[in-house]
Enzyme design. Structure first.
Site, mmCIF file in Angstrom:
data_model
loop_
_atom_site.group_PDB
_atom_site.id
_atom_site.type_symbol
_atom_site.label_atom_id
_atom_site.label_comp_id
_atom_site.label_asym_id
_atom_site.label_seq_id
_atom_site.Cartn_x
_atom_site.Cartn_y
_atom_site.Cartn_z
ATOM 1 N N SER A 111 38.391 50.144 47.230
ATOM 2 C CA SER A 111 37.448 49.313 47.980
ATOM 3 C C SER A 111 36.535 50.194 48.852
ATOM 4 C CB SER A 111 38.236 48.272 48.795
ATOM 5 O OG SER A 111 37.410 47.211 49.218
ATOM 6 N N ASP A 169 37.927 39.861 40.976
ATOM 7 C CA ASP A 169 37.866 40.382 42.351
ATOM 8 C C ASP A 169 36.893 39.538 43.177
ATOM 9 O OD1 ASP A 169 37.580 41.899 44.712
ATOM 10 O OD2 ASP A 169 37.982 43.761 43.627
ATOM 11 N N HIS A 196 41.563 41.778 43.772
ATOM 12 C CA HIS A 196 41.274 42.915 44.653
ATOM 13 C C HIS A 196 42.564 43.676 44.964
ATOM 14 C CE1 HIS A 196 38.449 45.038 47.162
ATOM 15 N NE2 HIS A 196 39.239 44.914 48.221
#
Length: 221
Positions: A111, A169, A196
């Site tokens: 991320s 995601d 995610h």
């Protein structure tokens, strides 16, 4: 020379996501570390900035952290931040970890940590001696929208990368991760059906090991 010459497992410097910590990242990558056992070691660090108002997590993970902010003490990957703050401290933290806890062969970012790792790749590809890494695995990454960060993406980034994209995601949408991949020369893109997180089921495990074998041929059994 690195791992290949020394016959040791590869070492990956792990960069956690926004509002995570080194400890939380370690907890959430147990399946991945098990999948890589004997081939690669994952060593994560804490981002330098505390996320305000985060408090302690219930399970005592320590306070959530971030690598940079897009607004005052906040972060949104989609924000075109006029005054992003904190990136230089994070680049310095990565430089220090590589120097003090190395040698490391590559980066594994998740991320916001993947976005940071991509910036480090850009600097490395230009010959920046502070970041001696050979490759990166970027999970749920994205390119910073801040104009001040635009220089990282001006030229194609010539460092080997594996981009891991979750079709479901909801935090970093798949198109953002694909867009980041297009900034690299010959990126490998691995898609998974999940959301995610750092996936480590059989198909992803094979993709990670195949990618890592480019930098460290599997020991003959």
């Amino acid at each position: 020379a690195g791992a290949m010459a020394e016959g040791r497992p590869l070492r990956l410097l792990g960069l956690h996501g926004y509002r995570q910590s080194e400890r939380r990242f370690r907890q959430r990558t147990g399946a991945l570390r098990k999948a890589l056992r004997g081939r690669a070691e994952l060593v994560a660090i804490d981002a330098p900035h505390l996320v305000p108002g985060g408090g302690e997590d219930d399970d005592g993970d320590g306070p959530p952290r971030g690598w940079w902010f897009s607004g005052p003490d906040t972060f949104d990957a989609g924000e075109v931040a006029a005054a992003p703050a904190g990136l230089e401290e994070s680049l310095a933290a990565v430089q220090a970890a590589l120097a003090e806890r190395g040698p490391f062969d590559g980066l594994l970012g998740f991320s916001q940590g993947a976005a940071l790792a991509a910036m480090v790749c850009a600097l490395r590809a230009r010959g920046d001696p502070r970041f001696p890494v050979a490759f990166a695995i970027l999970v749920a990454g994205f390119a910073s929208r801040a104009p001040a960060h635009g220089h990282f993406y001006r030229e194609p980034i010539a460092l080997p990368t594996l981009h891991v994209v979750g079709d479901a995601d909801a935090v970093i949408a798949a198109p953002l991760s694909r867009e980041l991949a297009r900034h690299f020369v010959e990126p490998l893109v691995l898609t998974h059906p999940g959301g995610h997180f750092v996936p480590a089921a059989a198909p992803q495990k094979k993709a990670y090991l195949d990618f890592l074998d480019r930098f460290h041929p599997a020991q003959s059994q």
